[in-house]
Design a protein around this motif. Structure first.
Motif, mmCIF file in Angstrom:
data_model
loop_
_atom_site.group_PDB
_atom_site.id
_atom_site.type_symbol
_atom_site.label_atom_id
_atom_site.label_comp_id
_atom_site.label_asym_id
_atom_site.label_seq_id
_atom_site.Cartn_x
_atom_site.Cartn_y
_atom_site.Cartn_z
ATOM 1 N N TYR A 185 0.829 -1.206 0.000
ATOM 2 C CA TYR A 185 0.000 0.000 0.000
ATOM 3 C C TYR A 185 0.865 1.260 0.000
ATOM 4 N N TYR A 186 2.004 1.210 0.688
ATOM 5 C CA TYR A 186 2.869 2.387 0.784
ATOM 6 C C TYR A 186 4.156 2.301 -0.037
ATOM 7 N N LEU A 187 4.530 1.103 -0.488
ATOM 8 C CA LEU A 187 5.723 0.966 -1.328
ATOM 9 C C LEU A 187 5.642 -0.351 -2.084
ATOM 10 N N ARG A 188 6.021 -0.314 -3.380
ATOM 11 C CA ARG A 188 6.049 -1.529 -4.185
ATOM 12 C C ARG A 188 7.451 -1.694 -4.772
ATOM 13 N N PRO A 189 8.297 -2.471 -4.078
ATOM 14 C CA PRO A 189 9.704 -2.597 -4.473
ATOM 15 C C PRO A 189 9.934 -3.113 -5.881
ATOM 16 N N LEU A 190 9.036 -3.979 -6.379
ATOM 17 C CA LEU A 190 9.235 -4.500 -7.730
ATOM 18 C C LEU A 190 9.195 -3.378 -8.761
ATOM 19 N N GLU A 191 8.389 -2.353 -8.493
ATOM 20 C CA GLU A 191 8.316 -1.204 -9.402
ATOM 21 C C GLU A 191 9.621 -0.414 -9.416
ATOM 22 N N LEU A 192 10.413 -0.567 -8.353
ATOM 23 C CA LEU A 192 11.677 0.167 -8.232
ATOM 24 C C LEU A 192 12.877 -0.674 -8.644
ATOM 25 N N GLY A 193 12.609 -1.885 -9.150
ATOM 26 C CA GLY A 193 13.684 -2.709 -9.686
ATOM 27 C C GLY A 193 14.039 -3.935 -8.878
ATOM 28 N N ALA A 194 13.406 -4.158 -7.729
ATOM 29 C CA ALA A 194 13.722 -5.330 -6.921
ATOM 30 C C ALA A 194 13.305 -6.611 -7.631
ATOM 31 N N ASP A 195 14.024 -7.690 -7.353
ATOM 32 C CA ASP A 195 13.704 -8.988 -7.946
ATOM 33 C C ASP A 195 12.691 -9.752 -7.107
ATOM 34 N N MET A 196 12.779 -9.600 -5.806
ATOM 35 C CA MET A 196 11.854 -10.265 -4.901
ATOM 36 C C MET A 196 11.452 -9.308 -3.789
ATOM 37 N N CYS A 197 10.222 -9.445 -3.371
ATOM 38 C CA CYS A 197 9.696 -8.672 -2.257
ATOM 39 C C CYS A 197 9.183 -9.673 -1.229
ATOM 40 N N VAL A 198 9.721 -9.638 -0.011
ATOM 41 C CA VAL A 198 9.320 -10.601 1.007
ATOM 42 C C VAL A 198 8.545 -9.903 2.128
ATOM 43 N N TYR A 199 7.660 -10.674 2.748
ATOM 44 C CA TYR A 199 6.806 -10.141 3.809
ATOM 45 C C TYR A 199 6.665 -11.118 4.963
ATOM 46 N N SER A 200 6.542 -10.567 6.142
ATOM 47 C CA SER A 200 5.950 -11.298 7.246
ATOM 48 C C SER A 200 4.472 -10.933 7.224
#
Length: 390
Positions: A185-200
């Protein structure tokens, strides 16, 4: 909170509707919980999409597709915990590989990376707030660059796009961003070039302090197939009921995060002006060292605040034990407001010297602002802070 990027339209609609238009019956508004462990097969020599629930389950698949949509990703995989997620992701590493990790990252991540030394995999920790450290820290055998969008507990904002550009100038380097504190909701790392986004998912994505789960979101088909194999083989999968709970919680994610952010900013301003507080960390405050970066790359900030109470550990302990609405707890991201002393409650294996270097002292408090009335929280904090100085 003014100055942040304008929120992307349609987020709440995705959270409510993606994969919720059930195929089981056109009369059902909510997906059923599919608890079966096994599925009937048509022939003994034909592989069916559904075979055994460790390999795939409709309730889990529904959650994963919704999670992927919220981050703008092609794929998502759910795991039985955040630690299970990271353990599965690092299973792609081979002996001789190197990991570059951001300073101040979650202590559980450090513990997992530290244990990889028994497999011949090593890691280094550097301060990612200075991109030169990232440039100098990447080696010829670096396979993963691991960071958080907001560090825990000092809330340093890291330049996701800047780190990704540096990392991807090297062959075969994968950037993993832990986005638990901000959520898509506040940041989408994939849009900034990240390969993976992980969450708890145990934190904001579920947001009700009643399940343990994790997830990874990504775009690359090859990486997805590798991680899907690891998920199926290692078996760290969540139960269908937990997946149902997480799916239900996603439907209120947008409105919850909006209120978390609104209340936290109001409380951060209050704390900044309180005589019993030395310093406050909140990316929305102009006093934050990466305030401008936060405005540039984020859509806002969540309910996380860190601050130093004037005095020593005894003063801070007195403050925490004097609160009536805010609970003393080690987690975060729920509808209930909770606070902790990270130096004692989430230090992991860090030594006192390492904690001091990071600025994690015995008078540092991490506050997760919940969904209570913000004025009630301010009254509770004010009373407890005043008592801490007496």
């Amino acid at each position: 909170m003014e100055g942040f990027k304008k929120p992307v339209e349609g987020f709440a609609t995705k959270a409510i509707h993606v994969e919720q238009e059930t195929n089981w019956s056109d009369k059902l508004v909510v997906q059923p919980i599919i608890t079966t462990a096994i599925f009937r097969q048509t022939e003994p020599n034909v592989v069916q999409p559904l075979f055994y629930s460790r390999y795939g389950n409709p309730t889990r698949s529904s959650l994963e597709k919704c999670l992927a949509s919220l981050d703008g990703g092609n794929f998502a995989l759910a795991f039985s915990s955040g630690q299970g997620t990271l353990s599965s992701v690092t299973a792609i590493l081979e002996s001789g590989d190197h990991v570059l990790c951001a300073d101040g990252i979650y202590s559980g991540t450090i513990e997992i990376l530290g244990d990889l030394k028994y497999k011949g995999i090593h890691f280094d920790v550097v301060d990612f707030t200075d991109l030169n450290n990232v440039k100098e820290g990447i080696k010829s055998n670096t396979r993963i660059v691991c960071m958080e969008s907001i560090t825990n507990p000092l809330l340093n904002v890291l330049d996701v796009e800047g780190v990704c550009k540096i990392a991807h100038s090297h062959p075969n380097v994968i950037v993993i961003v832990d986005n638990t504190f901000l959520t898509p909701y506040y940041l989408r790392p994939l849009e900034l070039g990240a390969d993976m986004c992980v969450y708890s998912l145990s934190k904001y994505l579920n947001g009700h302090s009643d399940l343990i789960m994790g997830a990874v979101v990504l775009n690359d088909d090859g990486l997805y197939k590798r991680l899907k194999y690891i998920q199926q083989t290692y078996g760290a999968v969540p139960s269908p009921f937990d997946c149902y709970q997480a799916s239900r919680s996603l439907k209120t994610l947008a409105i919850r995060m909006k209120q978390h952010g609104k209340s936290a900013y109001k409380i951060a301003v209050f704390l900044s002006n309180h005589p019993a507080v030395e310093k406050v960390y909140h990316p929305g405050l102009p006093s934050h060292p990466q305030h401008e970066l936060a405005l540039k790359q984020s859509y806002g900030h969540s309910g996380m605040i860190s601050f130093y109470v004037k005095g020593d550990y005894e003063s801070t302990k007195k403050f925490l034990l004097s609160m009536k609405v805010v609970s003393l707890c080690g987690s975060l991201g729920g509808v209930e407001s909770v606070a902790s002393i990270p130096a004692y409650m989430s230090r992991g294996k860090r030594t006192p010297e390492q904690l001091k270097k990071l600025g994690i002292t015995s008078n540092l408090v991490r506050l997760s602002v919940g969904l209570e009335d913000s004025n009630d929280l301010i009254k509770d904090l004010d009373c407890a802070l005043t008592l801490s100085q007496s």
